[in-house]
Design a protein around this motif. Structure first.
Motif, PDB file in Angstrom:
ATOM      1  N   THR A 147    -133.349 -67.204  -1.471  1.00  0.00           N
ATOM      2  CA  THR A 147    -132.637 -67.276  -0.195  1.00  0.00           C
ATOM      3  C   THR A 147    -132.466 -68.719   0.275  1.00  0.00           C
ATOM      4  O   THR A 147    -131.557 -69.012   1.049  1.00  0.00           O
ATOM      5  N   LEU A 148    -133.322 -69.619  -0.196  1.00  0.00           N
ATOM      6  CA  LEU A 148    -133.190 -71.019   0.199  1.00  0.00           C
ATOM      7  C   LEU A 148    -131.937 -71.652  -0.389  1.00  0.00           C
ATOM      8  O   LEU A 148    -131.446 -72.661   0.128  1.00  0.00           O
ATOM      9  N   GLY A 149    -131.414 -71.090  -1.479  1.00  0.00           N
ATOM     10  CA  GLY A 149    -130.199 -71.634  -2.067  1.00  0.00           C
ATOM     11  C   GLY A 149    -128.984 -71.527  -1.175  1.00  0.00           C
ATOM     12  O   GLY A 149    -127.989 -72.228  -1.395  1.00  0.00           O
ATOM     13  N   ARG A 150    -129.047 -70.658  -0.161  1.00  0.00           N
ATOM     14  CA  ARG A 150    -127.913 -70.533   0.756  1.00  0.00           C
ATOM     15  C   ARG A 150    -127.778 -71.742   1.673  1.00  0.00           C
ATOM     16  O   ARG A 150    -126.714 -71.964   2.248  1.00  0.00           O
ATOM     17  N   PHE A 151    -128.853 -72.502   1.828  1.00  0.00           N
ATOM     18  CA  PHE A 151    -128.858 -73.619   2.768  1.00  0.00           C
ATOM     19  C   PHE A 151    -128.808 -74.959   2.047  1.00  0.00           C
ATOM     20  O   PHE A 151    -129.417 -75.932   2.493  1.00  0.00           O
ATOM     21  N   THR A 152    -128.112 -75.003   0.925  1.00  0.00           N
ATOM     22  CA  THR A 152    -128.084 -76.224   0.118  1.00  0.00           C
ATOM     23  C   THR A 152    -127.559 -77.402   0.916  1.00  0.00           C
ATOM     24  O   THR A 152    -128.215 -78.454   1.016  1.00  0.00           O
ATOM     25  N   PHE A 153    -126.397 -77.263   1.472  1.00  0.00           N
ATOM     26  CA  PHE A 153    -125.771 -78.382   2.171  1.00  0.00           C
ATOM     27  C   PHE A 153    -126.383 -78.601   3.558  1.00  0.00           C
ATOM     28  O   PHE A 153    -126.466 -79.743   4.033  1.00  0.00           O
ATOM     29  N   THR A 154    -126.824 -77.523   4.199  1.00  0.00           N
ATOM     30  CA  THR A 154    -127.470 -77.679   5.502  1.00  0.00           C
ATOM     31  C   THR A 154    -128.768 -78.464   5.378  1.00  0.00           C
ATOM     32  O   THR A 154    -129.024 -79.408   6.146  1.00  0.00           O
ATOM     33  N   LEU A 155    -129.591 -78.097   4.412  1.00  0.00           N
ATOM     34  CA  LEU A 155    -130.844 -78.824   4.209  1.00  0.00           C
ATOM     35  C   LEU A 155    -130.597 -80.235   3.699  1.00  0.00           C
ATOM     36  O   LEU A 155    -131.354 -81.155   4.019  1.00  0.00           O
ATOM     37  N   GLY A 156    -129.541 -80.419   2.905  1.00  0.00           N
ATOM     38  CA  GLY A 156    -129.217 -81.766   2.453  1.00  0.00           C
ATOM     39  C   GLY A 156    -128.844 -82.682   3.611  1.00  0.00           C
ATOM     40  O   GLY A 156    -129.304 -83.830   3.693  1.00  0.00           O
ATOM     41  N   PHE A 157    -128.024 -82.165   4.510  1.00  0.00           N
ATOM     42  CA  PHE A 157    -127.652 -82.959   5.681  1.00  0.00           C
ATOM     43  C   PHE A 157    -128.863 -83.229   6.569  1.00  0.00           C
ATOM     44  O   PHE A 157    -129.049 -84.353   7.067  1.00  0.00           O
ATOM     45  N   ALA A 158    -129.708 -82.211   6.772  1.00  0.00           N
ATOM     46  CA  ALA A 158    -130.906 -82.396   7.597  1.00  0.00           C
ATOM     47  C   ALA A 158    -131.861 -83.403   6.968  1.00  0.00           C
ATOM     48  O   ALA A 158    -132.460 -84.235   7.666  1.00  0.00           O
ATOM     49  N   GLY A 159    -132.014 -83.350   5.630  1.00  0.00           N
ATOM     50  CA  GLY A 159    -132.894 -84.299   4.953  1.00  0.00           C
ATOM     51  C   GLY A 159    -132.411 -85.730   5.074  1.00  0.00           C
ATOM     52  O   GLY A 159    -133.204 -86.648   5.346  1.00  0.00           O
ATOM     53  N   LEU A 160    -131.118 -85.941   4.887  1.00  0.00           N
ATOM     54  CA  LEU A 160    -130.574 -87.301   5.028  1.00  0.00           C
ATOM     55  C   LEU A 160    -130.704 -87.799   6.468  1.00  0.00           C
ATOM     56  O   LEU A 160    -130.970 -88.989   6.701  1.00  0.00           O
ATOM     57  N   LEU A 161    -130.506 -86.890   7.428  1.00  0.00           N
ATOM     58  CA  LEU A 161    -130.643 -87.287   8.830  1.00  0.00           C
ATOM     59  C   LEU A 161    -132.077 -87.687   9.157  1.00  0.00           C
ATOM     60  O   LEU A 161    -132.320 -88.702   9.822  1.00  0.00           O
ATOM     61  N   LEU A 162    -133.048 -86.892   8.680  1.00  0.00           N
ATOM     62  CA  LEU A 162    -134.448 -87.220   8.928  1.00  0.00           C
ATOM     63  C   LEU A 162    -134.842 -88.531   8.253  1.00  0.00           C
ATOM     64  O   LEU A 162    -135.606 -89.327   8.812  1.00  0.00           O
ATOM     65  N   LEU A 163    -134.303 -88.767   7.080  1.00  0.00           N
ATOM     66  CA  LEU A 163    -134.659 -89.979   6.353  1.00  0.00           C
ATOM     67  C   LEU A 163    -134.090 -91.221   7.028  1.00  0.00           C
ATOM     68  O   LEU A 163    -134.730 -92.284   7.037  1.00  0.00           O
ATOM     69  N   ALA A 164    -132.904 -91.098   7.591  1.00  0.00           N
ATOM     70  CA  ALA A 164    -132.265 -92.257   8.223  1.00  0.00           C
ATOM     71  C   ALA A 164    -132.600 -92.392   9.695  1.00  0.00           C
ATOM     72  O   ALA A 164    -132.235 -93.397  10.320  1.00  0.00           O
ATOM     73  N   LEU A 165    -133.303 -91.425  10.266  1.00  0.00           N
ATOM     74  CA  LEU A 165    -133.552 -91.443  11.706  1.00  0.00           C
ATOM     75  C   LEU A 165    -134.343 -92.666  12.171  1.00  0.00           C
ATOM     76  O   LEU A 165    -133.967 -93.291  13.177  1.00  0.00           O
ATOM     77  N   PRO A 166    -135.431 -93.084  11.521  1.00  0.00           N
ATOM     78  CA  PRO A 166    -136.151 -94.268  12.022  1.00  0.00           C
ATOM     79  C   PRO A 166    -135.317 -95.541  12.008  1.00  0.00           C
ATOM     80  O   PRO A 166    -135.551 -96.445  12.826  1.00  0.00           O
ATOM     81  N   ALA A 167    -134.355 -95.629  11.094  1.00  0.00           N
ATOM     82  CA  ALA A 167    -133.553 -96.851  11.001  1.00  0.00           C
ATOM     83  C   ALA A 167    -132.596 -96.999  12.174  1.00  0.00           C
ATOM     84  O   ALA A 167    -132.264 -98.125  12.573  1.00  0.00           O
ATOM     85  N   VAL A 168    -132.134 -95.892  12.753  1.00  0.00           N
ATOM     86  CA  VAL A 168    -131.135 -95.960  13.816  1.00  0.00           C
ATOM     87  C   VAL A 168    -131.760 -95.910  15.201  1.00  0.00           C
ATOM     88  O   VAL A 168    -131.084 -96.208  16.187  1.00  0.00           O
ATOM     89  N   LEU A 169    -133.042 -95.529  15.301  1.00  0.00           N
ATOM     90  CA  LEU A 169    -133.691 -95.469  16.603  1.00  0.00           C
ATOM     91  C   LEU A 169    -134.197 -96.849  17.011  1.00  0.00           C
ATOM     92  O   LEU A 169    -134.494 -97.690  16.156  1.00  0.00           O
TER      93      LEU A 169
END
Length: 665
Positions: A147-169
């Protein structure tokens, strides 16, 4: 004909693998003994007494991991039994070392008149409880990892956002600590979003590569025996490479950028089985490392300290102290509480392996590394056993991420590679890392449960007599694919529908034809032919056993309905049907007329059935015959509705079925 009834043939169930939950519980009890013994040794060495809180500490440790065991027992009973005890032992040893360092810090602060620095072990225990709760939630919510395969792009976007969050804050919320801007502090709590991004990106990478691996496997040319992909297929790896460089540039986090790029390259190789992707990944890594060394000063300092730790001044201080710690420990270490790991910078987090190496020695640190090897090996074993591609890639990615993270941090502490700043999974102090790794282990155990769980075999749709099954198998083997046999099968297919509904084989053939003729005509022909041949052979054997002549040698009997020889009075009924005007069963003119047999007007079988009804009625009025015809029609309707095990009259079905072009021919 009366067929011998027998129990239906059901495929034997697959052998059930042992769940091994008892072995897991025994190993957890052994882990508890090791952890408590280590804590007792550390207390005795430091204060010559046992901490008064040790009993509560032991009960809490057993309770937390006991609840985790129960969650696995009820939600993932076939999960790997080695993963949870290995994680518990690593976490317990880390807690013992952190509590031992807390005691040293308190003693030093008391001697120097400084305020109490606080107990890091208490907060680590709280994070451990939260991690175990997240572990249980993941197992309870996601009963199927696919069932996690349904969220491929959603989790990808969330992961990139979390990874880049400290740099933009801003720096108020995301301060720079130890040269890296990877933390977020809100209301007194600190969080490292990159650890959570690791799990999200792993799931996203696995889902994306499952969908695109066929395209990424295409080769354009061969160079030195390696098949390299097309230039237009290099987009994903180039995008991840650029994003890793951006993380290194704005967050100065060498470890995270190396970890994410390495995981993607490894999954790319596993998905495509092309070693050329590894070559491309190494080339991009070397190019990116060279570029980072030329552009970023902190990368130059770490490389200089790695090349010459004793001649690089303050830049090599951490590495020098770690080497002194390993040297002091020697082969078997100084023992719990007898060393001075507090002299190593950051001994609770980044350099906890150096602290363990000093007090446990080379043998002890090798044992700790073997625990990581066991976890990684079990993860790769799970990836080989699981039955779906997404689970294979996800399990391999989870296992590889743990192995790569341990290699990067231990390699940096021992001087094998430059320092990167990652934490050791389950050992180091840190809430974000501990929670993320507990979620990672929960996913790995969920996949291992699916891999070791026996496959469910489908049950047969209906019970079939053993005699019918055996006869059908024997005669079905005689049916070939030649044109003559196909023509004979088509003819016998029509004849099969003329069987008596009271005959088990004839009724089954008619029902099969009524239910399936429109969807799979060739399959119907094959099965109906096999069943009709079985009926013919069985009728001949029955007649020979009774001392009667075969149906083909008795005059007036239609050879296309040989099964009728077993019914009492069959010859008389056939002769009666032959004597009636227009009902000769050998009427070739009627058979040659277009649609004569198909529409039932003048067909020999239809007339024989009418004669059969009249003979059985013994002079009764037409109402009884009409009643029998109505019952036959109702049986036909039930057969059309999917009840293929009910008797029916073939003539009614022939009247009601739609006409086809081949019927006119």
């Amino acid at each position: 004909m009366t067929a011998a009834t027998a129990s239906p043939r059901i495929a034997p169930p697959a052998p059930e693998l042992p769940k091994r939950r008892g072995a897991e519980l025994a190993m957890l009890a052994f882990v508890t003994v090791i952890v408590i013994a280590a804590q007792v040794a550390a207390d005795l060495a430091q204060s010559d007494s046992i901490d008064s809180q040790l009993l509560y500490y032991a009960l809490g440790f057993m309770g937390v991991w006991g609840v985790a065991h129960l969650a696995v027992r009820f939600t993932a009973p076939y999960a790997d039994p080695v993963l949870l005890p290995s994680v518990a032992l690593l976490n317990g040893l880390g807690l013992v070392m952190i509590r031992r360092l807390d005691h040293t810090e308190r003693e030093y602060a008391k001697s120097e008149g400084l305020p109490d620095p606080g107990a890091t072990a208490n907060s680590q225990i709280a994070w451990m409880i939260l991690g175990v709760l997240l572990f249980i939630v993941v197992l309870a919510v996601y009963r199927d990892h696919r069932t996690l395969g349904r969220f491929t792009f959603t989790l990808g976007f969330a992961g990139l956002l979390l990874l880049a969050l400290p740099a933009v804050l801003p720096s108020v919320i995301a301060p720079t600590i130890n040269g890296a801007k990877i933390w977020i502090r809100v209301a007194g709590f600190s969080l490292q979003p990159g650890e959570l991004a690791k799990v999200a990106l792993l799931i996203s990478f696995a889902g994306y590569l499952v969908a695109k691996r066929d395209v990424l496997s295409l080769a354009s040319r061969k160079v030195l025996g390696l098949e390299f992909p097309r230039m237009r297929d290099l987009g994903p790896i180039v995008v991840i490479w650029i994003f890793s460089l951006l993380v290194l540039m704005f967050e100065k986090d060498l470890g995270s950028s190396l970890l994410f790029f390495g995981i993607f390259v490894a999954l790319l190789y596993i998905a495509t089985e092309k070693f050329s992707w590894v070559v491309i990944g190494l080339a991009l890594f070397l190019g990116g490392a060279t570029l980072a060394y030329q552009l970023f000063g902190h990368v130059q300092q770490r490389v200089t300290a790695w090349l010459d730790p004793f001649g690089s001044g303050d830049a090599g201080y951490q590495l020098r102290q770690a080497m002194f710690g390993f040297g002091t420990g020697g082969m078997f270490g100084t023992g719990w509480g007898n060393g001075h790991p507090e002299k190593v910078p950051l001994p609770k987090s980044d350099f906890i392996t150096a602290a363990l190496g000093e007090e446990l020695g080379l043998v002890g640190i090798c044992a700790v590394l073997v625990l990581y090897v066991v976890i990684v090996e079990r993860g790769f074993r799970t990836s080989l056993l699981v039955r779906d591609s997404f689970g294979t890639l996800l399990a391999a990615g989870l296992a590889f991420s743990i192995g790569l993270q341990v290699f990067v941090i231990v390699g940096g502490v021992t001087g094998l590679i430059p320092l990167t700043g990652l934490t050791t999974p389950f050992l180091s102090a840190g809430g974000s890392s501990l929670i993320a790794n507990f979620a990672l282990i929960a996913l790995l155990m969920r996949i291992s449960d699916a891999a070791r769980r026996p496959a469910v075999r489908p049950k047969p749709a209906a019970a079939i007599s053993e005699q019918t099954m055996q006869l059908a198998k024997v005669d079905a083997g005689k049916i070939g694919t030649h044109r003559q046999q196909r023509a004979r099968a088509a003819k016998r297919h029509l004849d099969a529908f003329a069987g008596d509904p009271s005959d088990e084989l004839g009724a089954r053939a008619a029902a099969i034809g009524a239910a399936n003729a429109r969807s799979a005509p060739q399959a119907v022909i094959d099965e109906a032919t096999a069943i009709t041949d079985a009926a013919t052979q069985h009728a001949a054997e029955r007649a020979a056993a009774d001392g009667q002549k075969p149906a083909s040698e008795r005059p007036g009997t239609d050879t296309r309905d040989e099964a009728a020889t077993e019914r009492p009075g069959a010859d008389a009924r056939d002769e009666a049907a032959a004597e009636r005007p227009g009902t000769d069963t050998r009427d070739e003119a009627a058979a040659e007329r277009p649609g004569a047999r198909l529409d039932g007007s003048g067909g020999s079988t239809r007339q024989a059935k009418e004669a059969d009804v009249g003979t059985r009625g013994s002079g009764a009025d037409g109402g009884r015959a009409e009643g029998r015809s109505g019952a036959a029609n109702r049986a036909t309707d039930r057969a059309h509705n999917g009840h293929d095990d009910l008797p029916m009259t073939p003539g009614n079905w022939l009247d009601q079925r739609p006409r086809r072009p081949e019927d006119e021919r």
